[in-house]
Design an enzyme around this catalytic site. Structure first.
Site, PDB file in Angstrom:
ATOM      1  N   PRO A 114      -5.055  -2.413   5.245  1.00 46.63           N
ATOM      2  CA  PRO A 114      -5.734  -3.005   4.098  1.00 46.63           C
ATOM      3  C   PRO A 114      -5.159  -2.555   2.760  1.00 46.63           C
ATOM      4  CG  PRO A 114      -7.297  -2.073   5.658  1.00 46.63           C
ATOM      5  CD  PRO A 114      -5.952  -1.617   6.061  1.00 46.63           C
ATOM      6  N   GLU A 115      -4.624  -3.507   2.024  1.00 45.58           N
ATOM      7  CA  GLU A 115      -4.284  -3.294   0.621  1.00 45.58           C
ATOM      8  C   GLU A 115      -5.242  -4.185  -0.167  1.00 45.58           C
ATOM      9  OE1 GLU A 115      -0.037  -3.615  -0.088  1.00 45.58           O
ATOM     10  OE2 GLU A 115       0.395  -2.941   1.941  1.00 45.58           O
ATOM     11  N   HIS A 131     -14.505   3.214  18.513  1.00 40.69           N
ATOM     12  CA  HIS A 131     -14.261   3.828  17.204  1.00 40.69           C
ATOM     13  C   HIS A 131     -15.196   3.283  16.119  1.00 40.69           C
ATOM     14  CE1 HIS A 131     -10.699   5.636  18.973  1.00 40.69           C
ATOM     15  NE2 HIS A 131     -10.288   4.439  19.320  1.00 40.69           N
ATOM     16  N   ARG A 146       8.212   5.922   2.530  1.00 35.66           N
ATOM     17  CA  ARG A 146       7.797   4.714   3.240  1.00 35.66           C
ATOM     18  C   ARG A 146       9.022   3.886   3.605  1.00 35.66           C
ATOM     19  NH1 ARG A 146       3.712   7.011   3.802  1.00 35.66           N
ATOM     20  NH2 ARG A 146       2.053   7.139   2.268  1.00 35.66           N
TER      21      ARG A 146
END
Length: 310
Positions: free
Chosen positions: A2-3, A125, A294
DNA sequence: CACCACCCCTGGACGC
DNA sequence: TGCGTCCAGGGGTGGT
């Protein structure tokens, strides 16, 4: 992962389903994912022992997680989401790498026999569950647990503490402010754009897309970006993020919105994950490099401004 | 200030 | 099939 576009998509799809509903119960199966600002007085990331998050007390915890509140608003700043209760309490949600917020039930159309829980939502989870007054539930799932929940006594407290540390939202930042932020650092441009204190909302995917679109090399020194280039960065940022939101975000592996729908923007990547493949503009092979720790892909011919080494 | 290694954590890919 | 190993990543921290 998620950005901004994925978090915004979750905000919108979640809001449609839960705003106006009352939280009648909260189940916390893993208290360690909840950070309580008002406990310990040292801020939300206070830990006890070695790398152990500090959980709030049981009753306080459920109340702080909006038990009894009517859900009034869902806000977002950068990659962070906040649920604000009608009585003023707030919960900030950070999805980290693998987090999701999904509304489960009480839809009569809920398919049965799908893997996982009701509606096909994966049921492992799941750390926190909000039970709503219409029988629906909101599940906070986070397999890798890089995300978490931060509780606040008021929206003002959230904005003045946690969100005050973030830069302007990537959809709201002005060219002038971006240029000012970039001009005072000698870091790589990509590193600077990933810095949430400079501009909030960009992650590895959309930074690579943004730099490809604007033809700027990820290793260009941030301070060398001109005002004109800052303007192009801001315009491209709004366009790319806006298109990604319109597509429901990008799904690489796990990401789904609050209704368990995958995004569609991943088919439109021009740079991210395309190392070794031909550049869509010039046909040269996209290069693979590590920037800001990254994995990064960029066109060595089209994207200019990298400082030559040696 | 800036950079680095390291940590958190799981699951998927890949090699044997 | 079932291991082991590597890798992905946001963000915090602590050392250089």
């Amino acid at each position: 992962m998620p950005e901004l576009p994925e978090v915004e998509t979750v905000r919108r799809t979640l809001g449609e389903r839960v705003l106006g509903r009352q939280v009648v119960g909260v189940r916390v199966s893993r208290p360690g994912v909840v950070y309580a600002l008002n406990e310990g007085g040292r801020g939300p990331s206070r830990r006890i022992g070695k790398n152990r998050r500090r959980p709030a007390g049981e009753v306080t915890l459920r109340r702080a997680l909006l038990e009894g509140e009517r859900l009034a608003r869902a806000d977002r700043h950068g990659k962070q989401l906040a649920l604000i209760g009608g009585g003023g309490l707030g919960v900030c949600v950070h999805l980290g790498m693998s987090g999701s917020l999904c509304v489960v039930g009480p839809s009569p159309a809920t398919p049965s026999g799908e893997p996982g829980g009701p509606g096909g939502v994966k049921a492992d989870h799941v750390h926190v569950v909000w039970q709503l007054d219409d029988g629906a539930e909101v599940w906070f799932r986070d397999p890798r647990r890089f995300g978490g929940l931060w509780t606040f006594e008021s929206e003002a407290q959230l904005r003045q503490t946690r969100w005050a540390k973030l830069g302007h939202d990537a959809l709201a930042i002005t060219p002038g402010r971006l240029h000012a932020g970039l001009s005072r650092t000698q870091r790589d441009l990509k590193t600077a754009l990933l810095d949430q204190q400079l501009v909030a909302g960009l992650g590895n995917i959309y930074v690579d897309e943004l730099l490809y679109t604007t033809r700027l090399h990820p290793q260009k020194i941030a301070a060398t970006v001109t005002k004109a280039q800052s303007g192009r960065l801001v315009r491209a940022m709004r366009r790319i993020l806006g298109n990604a939101i319109a597509a429901g975000g990008s799904t690489l592996r796990d990401y789904v919105d609050a209704t368990n729908q995958a995004g569609g923007y991943q088919t439109r990547f021009k740079a991210y994950g395309r190392a070794g493949q031909p550049c869509g503009r010039c046909g040269r092979a996209m290069e693979s490099l590590i920037v800001a720790g990254r994995s990064t892909s960029a066109c060595p011919a089209c994207q200019r401004g990298a400082t030559p080494i040696g």
